[in-house]
Design an enzyme around this catalytic site. Sequence first.
Site, PDB file in Angstrom:
ATOM      1  N   GLY A   1       0.820  -1.214   0.000  1.00  0.00           N
ATOM      2  CA  GLY A   1       0.000   0.000   0.000  1.00  0.00           C
ATOM      3  C   GLY A   1       0.847   1.253   0.000  1.00  0.00           C
TER       4      GLY A   1
ATOM      5  N   GLY B   1      -0.336   4.446   0.219  1.00  0.00           N
ATOM      6  CA  GLY B   1      -1.081   5.604   0.718  1.00  0.00           C
ATOM      7  C   GLY B   1      -0.261   6.347   1.763  1.00  0.00           C
TER       8      GLY B   1
ATOM      9  N   GLU C   1     -18.020  17.892   2.047  1.00  0.00           N
ATOM     10  CA  GLU C   1     -17.247  18.503   0.962  1.00  0.00           C
ATOM     11  C   GLU C   1     -17.899  18.257  -0.397  1.00  0.00           C
ATOM     12  OE1 GLU C   1     -13.052  18.306   3.439  1.00  0.00           O
ATOM     13  OE2 GLU C   1     -13.532  16.727   2.015  1.00  0.00           O
TER      14      GLU C   1
ATOM     15  N   ASP D   1      -6.091   2.830   7.731  1.00  0.00           N
ATOM     16  CA  ASP D   1      -7.492   2.409   7.749  1.00  0.00           C
ATOM     17  C   ASP D   1      -7.663   0.897   7.866  1.00  0.00           C
ATOM     18  OD1 ASP D   1      -8.086   5.031   7.442  1.00  0.00           O
ATOM     19  OD2 ASP D   1      -8.873   4.886   5.406  1.00  0.00           O
TER      20      ASP D   1
ATOM     21  N   ALA E   1      -5.845  10.775   7.433  1.00  0.00           N
ATOM     22  CA  ALA E   1      -4.468  10.770   6.951  1.00  0.00           C
ATOM     23  C   ALA E   1      -3.431  10.958   8.069  1.00  0.00           C
ATOM     24  CB  ALA E   1      -4.297  11.828   5.868  1.00  0.00           C
TER      25      ALA E   1
END
Lengths: 434, 434
Positions: free
Chosen positions: B11, B13, B170, B299, B315
């Site tokens: 991953g 991220g 958002e 996550d 994040a």
Amino acid sequence: MRPRPRVVIVGGGFGGLSVAKGLAGQPFEVVLIDRNNHHLFQPLLYQVATAGLSPADIASPIRNILREQRNTKVMLAEVTGVDTVNCEVVAAGLRVSYDYLVLATGARHAYFGRDDWATFAPGLKSVDDATYLRRRILLAFESAEIEPNAEERRRLLTFVVVGGGPTGVEMAGAIAELAKRALAADFRSIDPRCARIILIEAAPRILTPFTEPLSEAARRALEQLGVEVRLGAAVDDCSCEDVRIGTEVIPTRTIIWAAGVMASPAGRWLGADTDRAGRVRVRPDLTAPGHPDIFVIGDTAVSTDVEGRPLAGVAPVAKQQGQYVAKALIARCNGRSIQPFRYRDFGSLATIGRKRAVAQMGGLHLSGLPAWLLWSAAHIYFLIGFRNRFTVVLNWMWSYITFQRGSRLITGLHVRPLDDVARTSRMELISKES
Amino acid sequence: MRPRPRVVIVGGGFGGLSVAKGLAGQPFEVVLIDRNNHHLFQPLLYQVATAGLSPADIASPIRNILREQRNTKVMLAEVTGVDTVNCEVVAAGLRVSYDYLVLATGARHAYFGRDDWATFAPGLKSVDDATYLRRRILLAFESAEIEPNAEERRRLLTFVVVGGGPTGVEMAGAIAELAKRALAADFRSIDPRCARIILIEAAPRILTPFTEPLSEAARRALEQLGVEVRLGAAVDDCSCEDVRIGTEVIPTRTIIWAAGVMASPAGRWLGADTDRAGRVRVRPDLTAPGHPDIFVIGDTAVSTDVEGRPLAGVAPVAKQQGQYVAKALIARCNGRSIQPFRYRDFGSLATIGRKRAVAQMGGLHLSGLPAWLLWSAAHIYFLIGFRNRFTVVLNWMWSYITFQRGSRLITGLHVRPLDDVARTSRMELISKES
């Protein structure tokens, strides 16, 4: 009878858009139909395919371009035919009637009767083509990085571009720069600088619209970038693992088709006389024979210059034809007639990577950096929208300084197909015009 | 035995990337595997979905980010399992052995057992999700423009966002601004300003991580933008034509899911104890119980703060966990041990369209323009890559001044599915590691 005649324009490319713009403020009701929501600046599409620019940098929503033009309506729909008896355009369940019709539907790549090659050798005409090619090219490097077999690695790192016209030359040059500069330091198992880029052209030289010395300069420039240029070489077969030229086999996983185009089916819609590339042979006033109220322009038509030579399928021809049609329509409504269409040739430009290009404008023949500066200036100038011009200039400055490419995304890898909901909500709901 | 222990990170991220960066120059062999070639700045993904930014503005190739880090190799491959007995990661035909493993595979949206809703109510986690939502949203306006039936037009111009967390807020705010400003003058048959945007939240207030006054400020700001905020409303059903809340039916063609997430299957790969959202219950040092050499972060994991409350899936948590794991690995190799992971909460931010946001940082509570300036500064600062920061700032300035959105492209309409050639050349060729 409508208070103002309705002009239906099919296609929002260079041709269709310039008809629409030419009718701004005029006593017409204008309807522009396109299957995409955006006008695309095709001359820079190869930069999207090679990760230099983002799609949005070279595309603008058609309805946004024409937003100030109150007599013009934009429709997103795919036209499937023309009913010339009832003067209606047919688009997925919808019929739009016209007084005048302009067909400016462009062209697709063609495989000279070998449509089975389309899977192995994709072409470059739309944004989706470009992001697809970008995915293929970047995936080839990614796959090579984790490939243990040396022969297969070699195959993955061989890129074959078929066709030595401007698109083929630009693609080959851009892939070479991508491999030899932008990607050079990013891999561990492979050296992207060892990638083989081969440009195949059946004619004895590349860029045939240019003079022989400029063709030769372009060839040398490509070879300096590390591209192998194969002239007088016709492709005999394509597959998912190689290209065949006569008895020679070039193992490759990436073939890019830039060798031929075929007009959209607009000619068939009219039952008109077309040339081998499916282009309608239009009359000197750009109308289709037997249909004085239907104009066909751009890549969908074949018209000739004063010496009877067919005009090339390039943006300036489509634009000038569009401007001509708008003038012709205005004249007709005023009971006047105008002279046949005549193309004013301002010259030709093609680029071969950063800092190298060829330009031929009347007596002026340039190559190298001066031609590249001219090429850059012209492309920035003709891009639609201030914002796009600005971001493209910034992107070029950035990659000029850093050799980086800003848009190295592989997207669509895990994408769901455009699902039925979206398709339904667009297609089925388009019912008869009220 | 390897000269240097190999750390495999799954991953790229926020979590995985910060582990990799923390191991730069350290005596490890680092392998980062991701199914995408890019790191994605997810906090701005909603701007891609609403045509404000291009995908390349908020994504960078992982191997480019880590290019200077000579001990690190990046692989594009989809991991399908972990063989904890042989210490190997399994990725489509490939086995990569590890000494230490970090699972940072993130989460997907979840439908609380109603996976059939996924078709009608897509979520927002990847670049492809974002361009898909952008296509759906823009197509709804395009379809409404040519729709003769008033009821269907109303349905097309109704947008329902499910979930009042940061992403939902958002999205709702950005769709409202798109409809009421950017698109306002572009259509002829419809008035995009009449679009209905509905935000549905099951809890009694939106943005529950914030204080009640800030939640209330956010709700008011949304309503000023024209968003209908429905609190205490749980979705009972979704279909291609409506959303049901109890007995109420809201006709709509566009539902956006921002209501729940489910961890990636990493927990299953380990056979580990997970919570209801599939997150691995990690030990205080972020290792999986029973697997001292396997870390699970971001996550994919659920860890708790000092008071035992589970940390949010944001994040900063993933980043700090990644930094912690890198430090823990370095310490372990030096025979030292380090304190359990402890999250330093610097606060929360959420934006509601241009000029409006809420911010909560310790005792500092802001709303309106000051919060928005803070939000902008923080997001620019944390974006990876100077070029991205620069282009995002320019895009924001541009749309701030002109109310235009630069990326209103509908792509993928006429796209071929990722064809077998591309898939084959990537998948089948990935054979056993040499």
